[in-house]
Write an enzyme that holds these catalytic residues in place. Sequence first.
Site, PDB file in Angstrom:
ATOM      1  N   CYS A  56      -4.755  -3.279   4.048  1.00  0.00           N
ATOM      2  CA  CYS A  56      -6.223  -3.357   4.048  1.00  0.00           C
ATOM      3  C   CYS A  56      -6.738  -4.202   5.211  1.00  0.00           C
ATOM      4  O   CYS A  56      -7.631  -3.775   5.953  1.00  0.00           O
ATOM      5  CB  CYS A  56      -6.727  -3.890   2.716  1.00  0.00           C
TER       6      CYS A  56
HETATM    7  N1  LIG Z   1      -5.121  -4.207  -3.788  1.00  0.00           N
HETATM    8  C1  LIG Z   1      -5.431  -3.822  -2.551  1.00  0.00           C
HETATM    9  O1  LIG Z   1      -6.573  -3.999  -2.092  1.00  0.00           O
HETATM   10  C2  LIG Z   1      -4.381  -3.166  -1.698  1.00  0.00           C
HETATM   11  C3  LIG Z   1      -4.791  -2.561  -0.499  1.00  0.00           C
HETATM   12  C4  LIG Z   1      -3.838  -1.919   0.292  1.00  0.00           C
HETATM   13  C5  LIG Z   1      -2.511  -1.905  -0.114  1.00  0.00           C
HETATM   14  N2  LIG Z   1      -2.139  -2.516  -1.274  1.00  0.00           N
HETATM   15  C6  LIG Z   1      -0.724  -2.454  -1.662  1.00  0.00           C
HETATM   16  O2  LIG Z   1      -0.580  -1.470  -2.678  1.00  0.00           O
HETATM   17  C7  LIG Z   1       0.488  -1.847  -3.566  1.00  0.00           C
HETATM   18  C8  LIG Z   1      -0.044  -1.882  -4.970  1.00  0.00           C
HETATM   19  O3  LIG Z   1      -1.089  -2.871  -5.014  1.00  0.00           O
HETATM   20  P1  LIG Z   1      -2.060  -3.061  -6.246  1.00  0.00           P
HETATM   21  O4  LIG Z   1      -3.157  -3.930  -5.791  1.00  0.00           O
HETATM   22  O5  LIG Z   1      -2.363  -1.751  -6.833  1.00  0.00           O
HETATM   23  O6  LIG Z   1      -1.085  -3.888  -7.236  1.00  0.00           O
HETATM   24  P2  LIG Z   1      -1.290  -4.201  -8.788  1.00  0.00           P
HETATM   25  O7  LIG Z   1      -2.700  -4.014  -9.189  1.00  0.00           O
HETATM   26  O8  LIG Z   1      -0.679  -5.551  -9.016  1.00  0.00           O
HETATM   27  O9  LIG Z   1      -0.409  -3.086  -9.498  1.00  0.00           O
HETATM   28  C9  LIG Z   1       0.966  -2.952  -9.240  1.00  0.00           C
HETATM   29  C10 LIG Z   1       1.684  -2.675 -10.542  1.00  0.00           C
HETATM   30  O10 LIG Z   1       1.575  -3.793 -11.406  1.00  0.00           O
HETATM   31  C11 LIG Z   1       1.573  -3.356 -12.763  1.00  0.00           C
HETATM   32  N3  LIG Z   1       0.394  -3.875 -13.463  1.00  0.00           N
HETATM   33  C12 LIG Z   1      -0.801  -3.288 -13.627  1.00  0.00           C
HETATM   34  N4  LIG Z   1      -1.643  -4.033 -14.325  1.00  0.00           N
HETATM   35  C13 LIG Z   1      -0.979  -5.129 -14.619  1.00  0.00           C
HETATM   36  C14 LIG Z   1      -1.308  -6.304 -15.347  1.00  0.00           C
HETATM   37  N5  LIG Z   1      -2.520  -6.472 -15.908  1.00  0.00           N
HETATM   38  N6  LIG Z   1      -0.371  -7.260 -15.419  1.00  0.00           N
HETATM   39  C15 LIG Z   1       0.837  -7.078 -14.854  1.00  0.00           C
HETATM   40  N7  LIG Z   1       1.216  -5.996 -14.178  1.00  0.00           N
HETATM   41  C16 LIG Z   1       0.310  -5.029 -14.065  1.00  0.00           C
HETATM   42  C17 LIG Z   1       1.541  -1.870 -12.763  1.00  0.00           C
HETATM   43  O11 LIG Z   1       2.847  -1.387 -12.967  1.00  0.00           O
HETATM   44  P3  LIG Z   1       3.455  -0.969 -14.363  1.00  0.00           P
HETATM   45  O12 LIG Z   1       2.376  -0.428 -15.259  1.00  0.00           O
HETATM   46  O13 LIG Z   1       4.452   0.052 -14.005  1.00  0.00           O
HETATM   47  O14 LIG Z   1       4.046  -2.242 -14.915  1.00  0.00           O
HETATM   48  C18 LIG Z   1       1.100  -1.541 -11.342  1.00  0.00           C
HETATM   49  O15 LIG Z   1       1.604  -0.312 -10.875  1.00  0.00           O
HETATM   50  C19 LIG Z   1       0.994  -3.210  -3.104  1.00  0.00           C
HETATM   51  O16 LIG Z   1       2.149  -3.040  -2.362  1.00  0.00           O
HETATM   52  C20 LIG Z   1      -0.152  -3.734  -2.248  1.00  0.00           C
HETATM   53  O17 LIG Z   1       0.269  -4.602  -1.250  1.00  0.00           O
HETATM   54  C21 LIG Z   1      -3.047  -3.132  -2.081  1.00  0.00           C
END
Ligand SMILES: NC(=O)c1ccc[n+]([C@@H]2O[C@H](COP(=O)([O-])OP(=O)(O)OC[C@H]3O[C@@H](n4cnc5c(N)ncnc54)[C@H](OP(=O)(O)O)[C@@H]3O)[C@@H](O)[C@H]2O)c1
Length: 333
Positions: A149
Amino acid sequence: MHSMPSVSIVGAAGYTGQETLDRVLAHPQLELVAVGSSSLAGRPATALDPRLNRNGTSQVPVFVANDAALAAGADVTFLCLSHEEAAALEPPAEGVVVDLSGAHRLHDPSQYERWYGFTHPRPGDLAQWVYGLPELVEGTGRLIANPGCYATATLLALAPLKGAIEPGSVVVDAKSGMTGAGRTLKPSTHAGFVLENVSPYKVGEHQHVPEIAQLLGFPVSFTPHLLPVRRGLIATCNVRSTGPDLRALLERAYAASEVVTVLPEGVAPELSRVQHTDTAEIGVFTDRFTDRTIVICAEDNLGKGAAGQAIQNVNRAFGFGDTTGLRLPGVLV
Ligand SMILES: NC(=O)c1ccc[n+]([C@@H]2O[C@H](COP(=O)([O-])OP(=O)(O)OC[C@H]3O[C@@H](n4cnc5c(N)ncnc54)[C@H](OP(=O)(O)O)[C@@H]3O)[C@@H](O)[C@H]2O)c1
């Protein structure tokens, strides 16, 4: 009749997975066939969000384990996992794969130890992945590394200026909303810490610097900050021109883009205009006192900074229109 490409989302319960899911459902040329989540496997889509049960019939299949979503044989697989999880998995042998994590963005495997804190488990595979920033990188591939991002905003502001700015002069001050840190709760993303606060973090050592340097050809001095808002990201890039008119270069680079807008002189980007959209705004200013140029880019970290860009990459891979299925802004959004 030709059927629509099928889609599987691995890690659909996280912020980027959820945003990708929403865009796939709204996309007229993609058909969702599998959603993966280790925590929600076996449960209906409404376990993620009750709005996924419009009119009493869920549009989304029951959640399966992430391994099953990966093996669904879909034409498009989105990986919305942590960097380390995505790096370790064997990508499907067929179909387009878009990885939203940082696991496949860097060409040099040794950079993963330094910037991500783990040894890349599949270093030989990195060369097969294309860095998918559609406005700046020509062509596409089957395996697409969706940019970070912060890297997206910084590169949209700076890549068209490559060769026209002094490499050592670039200082980037960037700020992101809390969803940028993912859904998993950490002390640094707890409301008690974030609200009424603005905190710099990973100062001078953020993992998006190497992917910025990989495309620009030189590193930048980069300071990220966490903002007490849910979504949106602004990167303020301070540079010194070697002579060319930097505004003209940016206007030319995005003249045909419906996603990236260079604002008129005197108008600055606003978080509120890009939040919940897949667009980016760029403002260009001359510092009256130092004669440096300040290029500001705003985007939604989950839109152009993640899921919106992932959809753009799929559109390009299948030859759909660039903005098909994207959230474009209206007025007063
Ligand atoms: N957030 C952004 O703005 C952004 C932007 C660009 C790239 N990224 C990248 O994209 C990837 C995913 O990012 P994300 O922001 O989507 O991560 P995230 O919200 O932390 O989700 C990742 C995984 O965590 C688990 N999860 C979901 N809710 C949860 C909760 N309440 N407590 C604990 N675990 C939970 C889920 O897996 P399960 O259900 O399988 O456990 C989910 O697939 C990362 O590598 C990140 O660096 C993020």
